[in-house]
Design a protein around this motif. Structure first.
Motif, PDB file in Angstrom:
ATOM      1  N   THR A  48      22.550  23.490  12.120  1.00 30.72           N
ATOM      2  CA  THR A  48      21.156  23.158  12.429  1.00 30.72           C
ATOM      3  C   THR A  48      20.211  23.803  11.434  1.00 30.72           C
ATOM      4  N   TYR A  49      20.444  25.074  11.107  1.00 36.86           N
ATOM      5  CA  TYR A  49      19.619  25.743  10.095  1.00 36.86           C
ATOM      6  C   TYR A  49      19.684  25.002   8.763  1.00 36.86           C
ATOM      7  N   ASP A  69      25.002  26.204  15.193  1.00 36.02           N
ATOM      8  CA  ASP A  69      23.773  26.956  14.895  1.00 36.02           C
ATOM      9  C   ASP A  69      23.510  26.987  13.389  1.00 36.02           C
ATOM     10  N   ILE A 124      18.827  31.733  12.719  1.00 31.63           N
ATOM     11  CA  ILE A 124      20.034  30.996  13.117  1.00 31.63           C
ATOM     12  C   ILE A 124      20.264  31.157  14.617  1.00 31.63           C
ATOM     13  N   PRO A 167      16.856  33.430   7.034  1.00 34.09           N
ATOM     14  CA  PRO A 167      17.234  32.337   7.943  1.00 34.09           C
ATOM     15  C   PRO A 167      17.141  32.756   9.404  1.00 34.09           C
ATOM     16  N   SER A 208      21.263  29.561   0.463  1.00 31.45           N
ATOM     17  CA  SER A 208      20.009  28.799   0.413  1.00 31.45           C
ATOM     18  C   SER A 208      19.279  29.015  -0.901  1.00 31.45           C
ATOM     19  N   HIS A 244      17.647  21.821   8.651  1.00 35.64           N
ATOM     20  CA  HIS A 244      16.230  22.155   8.444  1.00 35.64           C
ATOM     21  C   HIS A 244      15.974  22.487   6.980  1.00 35.64           C
ATOM     22  N   THR A 281      24.122  33.329   4.202  1.00 32.78           N
ATOM     23  CA  THR A 281      23.346  32.087   4.373  1.00 32.78           C
ATOM     24  C   THR A 281      22.099  32.112   3.499  1.00 32.78           C
ATOM     25  N   TRP A 336      12.681  27.938  11.772  1.00 31.23           N
ATOM     26  CA  TRP A 336      14.059  28.073  11.284  1.00 31.23           C
ATOM     27  C   TRP A 336      14.153  29.054  10.122  1.00 31.23           C
ATOM     28  N   GLU A 337      13.013  29.609   9.710  1.00 25.65           N
ATOM     29  CA  GLU A 337      13.012  30.568   8.602  1.00 25.65           C
ATOM     30  C   GLU A 337      11.913  31.583   8.838  1.00 25.65           C
ATOM     31  N   ASP A 364      16.836  28.819  18.779  1.00 21.75           N
ATOM     32  CA  ASP A 364      15.960  27.785  19.341  1.00 21.75           C
ATOM     33  C   ASP A 364      15.667  28.068  20.816  1.00 21.75           C
ATOM     34  N   SER A 375      28.476  24.568   6.755  1.00 21.48           N
ATOM     35  CA  SER A 375      28.436  25.451   7.921  1.00 21.48           C
ATOM     36  C   SER A 375      29.842  25.934   8.278  1.00 21.48           C
TER      37      SER A 375
END
Length: 624
Positions: free
Chosen positions: A564-565, A561, A380, A378, A616, A568, A612, A368-369, A383, A586
């Motif tokens: 979800t990031y 999406d 994003i 990130p 973070s 994590h 993003t 995820w990173e 998956d 989000s």
């Protein structure tokens, strides 16, 4: 400190015993810096090997703990004991003293981060018994869907077949096994006490394939006693690895099993994370115990500790002061008052590695990173892309990946993600840029030279093309075989990934280059170790490759999406943070992205990633 010559003269040991003590003495070193005895010495002569090992220990600041172990295990003639005693007492400080040299000091940052990780990967395992009732214990998450616990906790799920224990094939793991994570208390209010629950996550055992690997305890241990001869405990490692039916939450870390995770010296401190008496998660702190009288042979089979435990603590992880998992708590040591016993993790590790653990499904724990030496970016909404990449890495899967998408959609970023996913130890990655200033004007020979240079192998000497032949014949018979032979030498048994990036930003105009590349793509039908990744490919893929080609088109990002990031990301913070806050955050981040998709689509994803990342970093700094 005694000299190397004095230590060597005093030794009364065997090579196997010295090997064990040398490796155990490295418990204070970071696990990645620990080396096995044979890796350091590389010589057959014992004396020469001891000298090299002692010099290495001296250079890496663990000669003192090595000497203490040699003395404690009576592997010297007594002269070292006298030397160290005299040096310890000479010129001693009057205001401070090392009252317990084995305990040393603890690095608070390592300990705090270790406890924060450990509380998330430690679970409470509950087994429903055939006649009703439940057996409770503690377990450790060691993979996305794998937990490690004491075998005697789950032994009701096994049957004894003519003296050999085996998983009961009639057991439905989903109905009989439950694991609770995050069942610990939080502080209520700024100045309040404990009382708020972190909110336990419940996961169940896999219905049929619930037992991955195990080693039973001794029959006497199962009957709450020890064998008359403690040496009979050999080969009874009392552990079980259980497969779960689902991954316990997004972004949860899991414990690392380390072949160099040795038991600390007696009187050194250790930590036990446990669920005693089926209560919420508890942390116990105590010292490593001593066998009385000293018994080096038994100390290889079990270790002793002085941490408080109750029924339900069995299977809990024991950690040293660097928070390395060195053992599994087992139960009381009935031959010594106030002592509990555990299984050294090195023995469990050795037993696991006889046949190894099944390879985890990497799609259960996607990256995820994207991490480099200087920054974190990130990942994003990729998956599904990562799942496609793992299929390429598997035997029998596709061998060519074509990545497409709109300008600015992150095609080349996908290749960077793929490069991080693939460990260097098992993959040879060759990346060539087909964009401006890249390989567009290079001919076939130059492309071969570039690929070999990336692979770290000398480029082959390719004969000139026969004037009476054609370029296709020359490429097929001379160029392609020469390249594959060179790559085969360089790969050392690993997969070879040829990554061509930015194909949509340039053209392949070099002499015979386009024909060479198409012929190279076709080699995936013959060579099982070759993988091709095409970023932004515009030309048609040959129909002959359809069955081994995976096509991935990058889609626009959704709020889910981003959410979800963020989930994590929040799971990695040391400070407790409500992951449900990922929902409003989000929603905040998706709005400008959607606006740019309408007004400036080429920069929409770039702006989303930048915002993003900035978001973070604010939380990451606040967490330090």
């Amino acid at each position: 400190m005694p000299t190397i010559e004095q230590i060597l003269a005093a030794l009364r040991t065997s090579r196997p015993t010295f090997t064990n003590l040398f490796e155990e003495a490295q418990t204070d070193l970071p696990s990645q810096n620990r080396l096995a005895f044979e890796a350091v010495t590389l010589v057959a002569d014992d004396t020469e090997a001891y000298v090299k090992a002692l010099q290495y220990a001296q250079a890496n600041n663990f000669l003192q703990p090595l000497l203490e172990r040699l003395i404690n295990e009576r592997q010297e003639d007594g002269s070292l004991t006298v030397l160290l005693a005299n040096q310890t007492n000479a010129g001693a400080a009057t205001l401070q003293a090392m009252v317990n040299e084995a305990q040393g000091f603890v690095q608070p940052e390592i300990l705090c981060r270790g406890i924060n990780d450990g509380k998330h990967w430690t679970g409470q395992i509950t087994v429903t018994l055939p006649a009703g009732g439940r057996a409770n214990g503690t377990c450790i998450l060691i993979g996305p869907r794998l937990v490690l616990t004491a075998w005697h906790v789950v032994h009701a799920l096994f049957r004894n077949n003519n003296g050999t224990w085996e998983p009961d094939p009639t057991i439905n793991g989903t109905n009989r096994i439950q694991v609770d994570f995050d069942n610990y208390l939080l502080r209520v209010g700024q100045n309040g006490g404990l009382g708020g629950s972190a909110g336990a996550i419940k996961v169940f055992g896999h219905a049929t394939d619930w037992c991955v690997k195990f080693s039973p305890c001794h029959q006497d241990e199962l009957n709450d006693r020890l064998p008359a001869d403690a040496k009979d405990l050999a080969d009874f490692w009392d552990y079980a690895i259980i497969r779960l039916d689902a991954t316990p939450g997004i972004g949860r870390r899991f414990a690392h099993l380390d072949a160099q995770a040795f038991v600390p010296a007696p009187t050194d401190n250790c930590i036990l994370l446990q669920y005693p008496a089926a209560q919420t998660l508890r942390l116990g702190l105590g010292a490593i115990g001593r066998f009385t009288p000293p018994n080096p042979e038994v100390s290889r089979l079990r270790f002793l500790h002085q941490i408080n435990t109750l029924p339900g603590s069995s299977g809990g992880g024991c950690y040293d002061r660097s928070f390395v998992l060195f053992g599994l708590h087992q139960g009381v040591w009935s031959q010594g008052e106030g002592l509990n016993r555990g299984i050294p993790m090195v023995k469990i590790y050795e037993h696991i590695n006889v046949s190894g653990l099944p390879a985890p499904d990497p799609t259960e724990n996607p990256y995820w990173e994207l991490t480099t030496d200087t920054k974190k970016e990130p990942i994003i909404g990729l998956d599904q892309f990562q799942a496609v990449c793992w299929r390429l890495a598997m035997v029998g899967g596709p061998r060519l990946l074509a990545i497409t998408g709109a300008n600015g959609s992150g095609k080349t970023f996908c290749v960077r993600v793929l490069s991080q996913m693939l460990p260097d130890g098992g993959n040879l990655k060759i990346r060539l840029n087909a964009g401006p200033g890249g390989i567009g004007q290079k001919d076939a020979r130059q492309l071969v030279a570039d690929m070999c240079a990336n692979a770290g192998v000398e480029a082959p000497v390719i004969p000139d093309m026969d004037p009476n032949s054609t370029s296709i014949v020359w490429l097929k018979n001379e160029v392609i075989p020469a390249l594959l032979s060179a790559l085969d030498r360089a790969r050392r048994g690993n997969l070879v990934w040829i990554l061509l990036t930015d194909l949509n930003k340039g053209t392949i105009d070099g002499l015979h280059a386009s024909e060479f590349l198409f012929l190279l793509y076709e080699q995936i039908l013959k060579v099982d170790w070759l993988r091709i990744v095409l970023d932004g490919v515009r030309a048609d893929i040959p129909e002959s490759l359809n069955d081994v080609t995976e096509r991935f088109r990058i889609q626009e990002k959704s709020q889910y999406d981003i959410e979800t990031y963020l989930r994590h990301f929040f799971s990695t913070l040391d400070q407790s943070f409500d992951s449900e806050q990922a929902v409003p955050f989000s929603a905040f981040l998706i709005q400008p992205y959607q606006n740019l998709l309408n007004n400036n689509p080429d920069n929409a994803l770039k702006n989303l990633a930048s915002e993003t990342k900035r978001f973070s970093e604010v939380f990451r700094k606040a967490d330090q």
